[in-house]
Design an enzyme around this catalytic site. Structure first.
Site, PDB file in Angstrom:
ATOM      1  N   GLY B  54       1.092  -1.258   0.048  1.00  0.00           N
ATOM      2  CA  GLY B  54       0.294   0.113   0.366  1.00  0.00           C
ATOM      3  C   GLY B  54       0.843   1.109   0.262  1.00  0.00           C
ATOM      4  N   SER B  55       0.216   2.354  -0.598  1.00  0.00           N
ATOM      5  CA  SER B  55       0.488   3.475  -0.351  1.00  0.00           C
ATOM      6  C   SER B  55       0.242   3.966   1.159  1.00  0.00           C
ATOM      7  CB  SER B  55       0.670   4.565  -1.743  1.00  0.00           C
ATOM      8  OG  SER B  55       0.789   3.740  -2.786  1.00  0.00           O
ATOM      9  N   GLY B  56       1.707   5.792   1.465  1.00  0.00           N
ATOM     10  CA  GLY B  56       0.926   6.388   2.543  1.00  0.00           C
ATOM     11  C   GLY B  56       2.041   5.842   3.167  1.00  0.00           C
ATOM     12  N   HIS B  57       3.636   4.973   2.863  1.00  0.00           N
ATOM     13  CA  HIS B  57       4.556   4.841   4.394  1.00  0.00           C
ATOM     14  C   HIS B  57       5.975   4.852   3.755  1.00  0.00           C
ATOM     15  CE1 HIS B  57       1.802   1.636   5.616  1.00  0.00           C
ATOM     16  NE2 HIS B  57       1.409   0.522   4.888  1.00  0.00           N
ATOM     17  N   HIS B 219      -0.151   0.651   8.656  1.00  0.00           N
ATOM     18  CA  HIS B 219      -1.545   0.858   8.485  1.00  0.00           C
ATOM     19  C   HIS B 219      -2.138   2.133   9.274  1.00  0.00           C
ATOM     20  CE1 HIS B 219       0.277  -2.408   5.611  1.00  0.00           C
ATOM     21  NE2 HIS B 219      -0.195  -1.473   5.412  1.00  0.00           N
TER      22      HIS B 219
END
Ligand code: ADP
Ligand code: ADP
Ligand code: MG
Ligand code: MG
Ligand code: MG
Ligand code: MG
Lengths: 209, 333, 333, 209
Positions: B54-57, B219
C-alpha cells in the site's frame, strides 16, 4: 425470472450502486478493526466493473462472472481483491457457458465461490471473516435448491443466512486478516468483509425477485 | 482532515507524477498499471528485486528503487496492497533473464495479491521467487492471527539483498540471503497519534492526550495495547526490550539499529530516542555497528516511531555499506 | 503535548547525544557550549562555514555539517537563537586560517547573537564575515518589520557556498557567492497545523479544521494571513505565485525548486505538491534544472510545506552537484 | 538603604524567583505574538545567574551587574539575551566600581541600559518592544533622582512607569522583533519583553524598599 447474462450484469450494476452507497459504512467498520479501506476498495472495484460492462456485456452469465473476477482482481487490491476475485472466478467456472442459470446452478456457483475463498484465504468458520457470511449462505442456498427452489428463492435464502452470519461475527475474536492483530480487542465489531458479502447477496436477491 | 491533496481517489497517481519529476534521473514511472521502475531496467543478467505494498509508507517502496536496491516498486492505493497486474507488469519490465525476487510484507492482502502475480509471471516463463518478511514482534500468538507483520526490517532487507543482486549474486543466493535477513531482524513500533487515510477522511483511531498505541502496525491499524504515554526513557525500552528478547539478541552480538519515524515524529525526537536505544544496547553488551535514523517506513502523518534490530555478520555489513543510489538512500555514488 | 522526550529543558542536549552516536564518522559534538563540528575540523586553509539557530528545524543545521557543506552548527534551545559563546566556540574549533563565514537567518535574536560572536572572534584575530539570509517573501513592508525571515533558501545557500569553500574559494569569494545566492533565492511557507514547543507544552496557535496559516515562519509563529484550506491545486500556487512575482522569476530562467515539508507533512503529499509546482513553472516557461524534495528545514511536527526557488547559473549548478557528505545530504561520495 | 553588591545580588535572586514564577505567563504572551520561548529564555538565564552568584558574589554592585550581563548573554539566546545582556553591561559600565549606589547612580544606570538596548535593537518608542517599558521608566527615574530621591524612590517610580509603559504596548502594531511579522494581528496583545522589563523593575523596587 430469466437469469441471463444481461440480468447478471444488471445485478452487478446494482451491487456497484449499493457498495458505493455503503462505502462509508464499510470504511467505518474497517477503521474500527482494520485499516479503513474496505469501502473504498469495493467501491473502486465495482465502479470499474460497471464501466467495463458499459455496452460490452459478455454473452453468458459465466462470462459476466469471469469479467467481475478479473476486474476485481486488478482493481481492488488488499485482501478483498483476491478473495472476491477468486470467488467470482470459481463461480464462473462452476456456471460454465449456460445461457441462463436456475436455482441449482446458482447454489453450485455459491458453493464454488466459498471453496475459492477458503482455498485462497485459509479462513475457517468463526475466524471473523467473510467466510462467516458465505458459509451459512451456501448451506441455505443448497437446501432451497435441493427442494427445487428457483433463483429468487435460492438467493433470498442465501441473503438471509448471510445477514445472520455477518451479525454472528460481532462477538468473535478475529483470527485471520488485519483484525487478528487486535486480538481480544477485535470482539464487539462487525467484520467489514462479512458485511460486504451480505450486502452483495442481498442485492443479488433483490434483483432476482 | 487537512492534507495537501486534490481528489483522495487520485492521491497515489498525483504523488507519483511529482516523484517522477523529482527523480527523473533514477526512476521511470508507469501509470497503467502503476509501477515505479529503475530508469535503466532491465539490467541484463541481474536478479530483479521487486517489492510493493500500500502507499502511505513513503519513501517505502518507490524511494528505494535504483542502483543497489529495488528494480521496481508497486504502489497500491493508500494502505491497500497492490493488484497482481501491477506486480506482473513490474516483473515484465525488469526481468533481465536472471529471474525475479518478490519481497512481500506479511499482510493477507499483500500475500494474496503477490501470490497471484507470481503465478502469472511463472506462466510467462520467468523464474519468480517470493520471500515474506514478518519482523513485527508486537504480533503475538501467530497461530491465531494472520502472523507477524512485515515492518521496518523490510528497508534493511531491500538494501542488503539489493546490494547482493547488484553484485551478480544469482536468484538462489538472493533468496537465501533474504531468508537469512528475515530470520535475524526484529521490529516494534508505537504511535502517539493516529493518521488519516485520505479516502477515509477521519483518523483510523482516537487516542486520548495521555495515551499511546504500543505495537502499532504501519497501516493505521490499532496496536496491540493502549497504554499511558511515558517519557522517552520509558518508551524506548518498551520497544527495545521485546525486540531483544524475541530473537533473542545477546551480549557480543553485532547489530544494525534502525530508528524510524512513523512520519509525524520530528528528527529531534528521533535522535533523542536513538541515543537512548544505543545506550540500552551498550548496557546489554550488544554492539551497534551500523545505524539508520530517519523516516523510512511511515504511516502517513502518524506521530510515533519504531525500532528495528538486525543481527549482522561480515557479509551483511559489507552489503549494507555497498553503493546505493535511490531517492531515499544514497551513498557510495 | 505528546512527544518522545524526557525533560523539556534538556531536549536539545539529549537529541545531540543521539545524533553524535548516529553519525560518529561525520560529526564531533561538543556540549558546553553546544556545537556540532565536522569530524575533521579544522580543515587547513579552508574557509570555515558556520551557521546555527534555534533547534526544532532538524536536519537544519546540524544535519548539514560535513564535507562540502558546514564546518560547524550552533544549536540553540528549541526556536531560540544560540548564544554568542556557542558561535565563538564554533569559530575557534573550525578556523583553518582562511577565516570564517557566518550564515545567519534574519531574525532579531539570531542577528544580535551572531553579531556579538563576530565581535568576540574578530577580537581573537579571526577574519569573520557575516551574511544574513532573508528569503521569505511572506513578510511584506520590511521597513515596518524586523525584515524578511531566513527560511528554505538557507539550505541551498549552505550547500552551494559549502561546495565553494571545499574547493578552496577564499573568504571574499565565499562571501560574494553567498550574497549572490541570497539575492536570487525566494521562499514561502504555509502551515496546516501548529507545532508545540516542548517547554511551552501547548501549540503555538490554534487553527480550525478548515483553516491554514499562509506565510508561516519556521518558528511556530503565526503567519501573515489565516485563510481557508484549499486543494493542493490552490495551495501550491498560493505559495509559488508570490515567490515568482517577487524576484521576479521569468520565462527562460533556470531554477532549483526546493519543496520542503515543515515536518509533519508526509512525503506522499510533498511529492504531490512538487509535481504541481513543476507543472506551474513549466507553464511559465521556467526551467526546473535541479530539485530537492523532503523535510530539510522544519518546525518540529508542524504539518505544512514551503517552496523555495533559486535562480541558477552554471557555477551554481556545478556547486550544487559537487560532492556533499553530511547526515542529511549526501551525494558524490 | 544600602545598595551594595550583596543587596544587588539579592535583588537578582529575587528577580530569578519572579521570572520563574511568571515563566508560563511570559510564554503565553510570546506564544500569542511570537514563538513562545520568552519565559523559558528568561527563566533559564536568571536561574543560571543565581547559581553563578552562589557563594561567589562579586565585590561591587557594578561587578554583579556585569556578571548578570555575561551570564544572560551566554545562556538566554533569542532577542532577549543580547538585549538584556547589553542593558546590564551598559549599566555596569555606568555604575563603575562604586561600593554602593545612590538614587542618581541608579537612574544613570537605567539610562545607560536603555541606550544599550536601543543601540543593539534599533527599536523606537511605539515599536511594541521592551523599549516601551524602559523609556518611561528611565524618564521617571531621572526626574525622581533630580529632586534628590533615594534608590527606593527612584526604582519605585521606574517600576510604576514601566508597568504603564508595558500596558501601553497592548494596542500597538509591532514593528520590531518576531511580533512584527504579524502586522495588524499583533495589536491587542501585551508585548512579552515589555512585560518582563516591568517585572524586573517591580522586583528591584520591592527589594529596595
Ligand atoms: N484469510 C482471509 N480469509 C477470508 N477473508 C478474509 C481473510 N483475510 C481478510 N478477509 C476479509 O477481508 C476483509 C478486509 O478486506 P479489505 O479491508 O479490503 O483488505 P485489507 O485487510 O487488506 O485492508 C475482512 O473484513 C475479512 O472479511
Ligand atoms: N529590536 C528590538 N529592540 C528591543 N526589543 C526587542 C527587539 N526585538 C525584540 N525585542 C523584545 O524581545 C522580546 C522577545 O524576546 P524573546 O522571546 O526572548 O526572543 P525571540 O523573539 O528571539 O524569541 C519581545 O517581546 C520584545 O520586547
Ligand atoms: Mg482494510
Ligand atoms: Mg488495506
Ligand atoms: Mg525565540
Ligand atoms: Mg520568543
Amino acid at each position: 425470472m430469466d437469469c441471463t447474462a444481461e440480468s447478471v450484469a444488471d445485478a452487478m450494476r446494482a451491487v456497484a450502486a449499493v457498495v458505493v452507497e455503503h462505502r462509508d459504512e464499510l470504511i467505518r467498520l474497517d477503521r474500527e478493526i482494520g485499516d479503513g479501506d474496505h469501502g473504498e476498495n469495493m467501491a473502486r472495484g465495482f465502479t470499474a466493473l460497471v464501466s467495463k460492462l458499459d455496452g460490452n456485456v459478455p454473452s453468458s452469465p459465466g462470462g459476466v462472472l469471469r469479467l467481475a473476477a478479473t476486474t476485481l482482481i486488478s482493481t481492488v487490491g488488499g485482501a478483498a481483491g483476491p478473495l472476491y476475485g477468486t470467488a467470482f472466478l470459481r463461480a464462473a467456472t462452476s456456471v460454465g457457458d449456460v445461457a441462463s442459470m436456475d436455482g441449482a446452478v446458482v447454489a453450485a456457483a455459491l458453493r464454488a465461490a466459498l471453496e475459492g475463498v477458503v482455498a485462497r484465504g485459509k479462513a475457517e468458520l468463526g475466524d471473523k471473516t467473510m467466510v462467516d457470511a458465505l458459509t451459512p449462505a451456501v448451506a441455505a442456498a443448497e437446501s432451497v435448491a435441493a427442494t427445487g427452489g428457483g433463483v429468487a428463492e435460492v438467493l433470498e435464502a442465501a441473503a438471509e443466512a448471510a445477514e445472520l452470519g455477518a451479525d454472528s461475527t460481532v462477538p468473535l475474536v478475529a483470527r485471520k486478516g488485519r483484525a487478528s492483530y487486535l486480538g481480544e480487542r477485535s470482539a464487539g465489531h462487525l467484520d467489514p468483509g462479512a458485511r460486504s458479502t451480505s450486502l452483495l447477496l442481498r442485492t443479488f436477491a433483490g434483483r432476482a425477485r | 482532515m487537512k492534507k495537501i491533496i486534490n481528489d483522495p481517489a487520485t492521491v497515489v497517481v498525483d504523488a507519483l507524477r511529482g516523484m517522477a519529476l523529482a527523480h527523473a534521473d533514477l526512476l521511470d514511472v508507469q501509470y497503467e498499471p502503476a509501477v515505479v521502475v529503475r530508469a535503466d531496467a532491465p539490467v541484463p543478467r541481474k536478479v530483479a528485486l521487486i517489492s510493493g505494498g500500500g502507499s502511505g509508507h513513503e519513501p517505502l517502496h518507490g524511494g528505494f528503487v535504483g542502483r543497489g536496491m529495488l528494480d521496481a516498486a508497486c504502489p497500491g492505493a493508500v494502505f491497500t496492497s497492490p493488484t497482481p497486474d501491477q506486480v506482473a507488469a513490474a516483473v515484465t519490465r525488469t526481468d533481465g533473464g536472471a529471474g525475479a525476487l518478490l519481497i512481500v510484507k506479511n499482510y493477507t492482502g499483500d500475500v494474496l495479491n503477490f501470490e497471484t502475480a507470481a503465478e502469472l509471471a511463472a506462466a510467462d516463463g520467468v523464474d519468480v521467487r517470493t520471500v515474506v518478511i514478518d519482523d513485527d514482534v508486537a504480533v503475538k500468538d501467530s497461530l491465531y492471527t494472520a502472523g507477524r507483520r512485515g515492518v521496518g526490517g523490510t528497508v534493511l532487507l531491500e538494501k542488503i539483498v539489493g546490494a547482493a543482486a547488484e553484485r551478480g549474486v544469482d536468484l538462489d543466493g538472493c533468496e537465501a540471503l533474504a531468508r537469512r535477513v528475515i530470520s535475524q531482524v526484529r521490529s516494534m513500533g508505537l504511535a502517539l497519534t493516529a493518521c488519516t487515510v485520505p479516502h477515509a477522511g477521519e483518523p483510523s483511531f482516537t487516542l486520548a492526550d495521555d495515551e499511546m498505541e504500543l505495537g502499532i502496525g504501519i497501516h493505521g491499524e490499532p496496536g496491540r495495547q493502549r497504554v499511558p504515554v511515558g517519557s522517552a526513557e520509558v518508551l524506548v525500552p518498551a520497544l527495545l526490550d521485546p525486540i531483544v528478547e524475541d530473537l533473542p539478541f545477546g551480549e557480543g552480538d553485532r547489530v544494525l539499529l534502525f530508528t524510524n519515524s512513523m512520519g509525524g515524529t520530528p528528527l529531534i525526537e528521533l535522535y533523542l530516542a536513538h541515543g537512548i536505544a544505543e545506550r540500552l544496547l551498550a548496557e546489554r553488551g550488544i554492539t551497534v555497528e551500523r545505524r539508520l535514523v530517519g523516516p523510512y517506513i511511515t504511516s502517513l502523518e502518524m506521530q510515533g516511531m519504531s525500532l528495528t534490530l538486525l543481527k549482522l555478520d561480515d557479509e551483511m555489513v559489507e552489503l549494507w555499506d555497498a553503493p546505493v543510489h535511490t531517492p531515499a538512500l544514497r551513498w557510495g555514488v
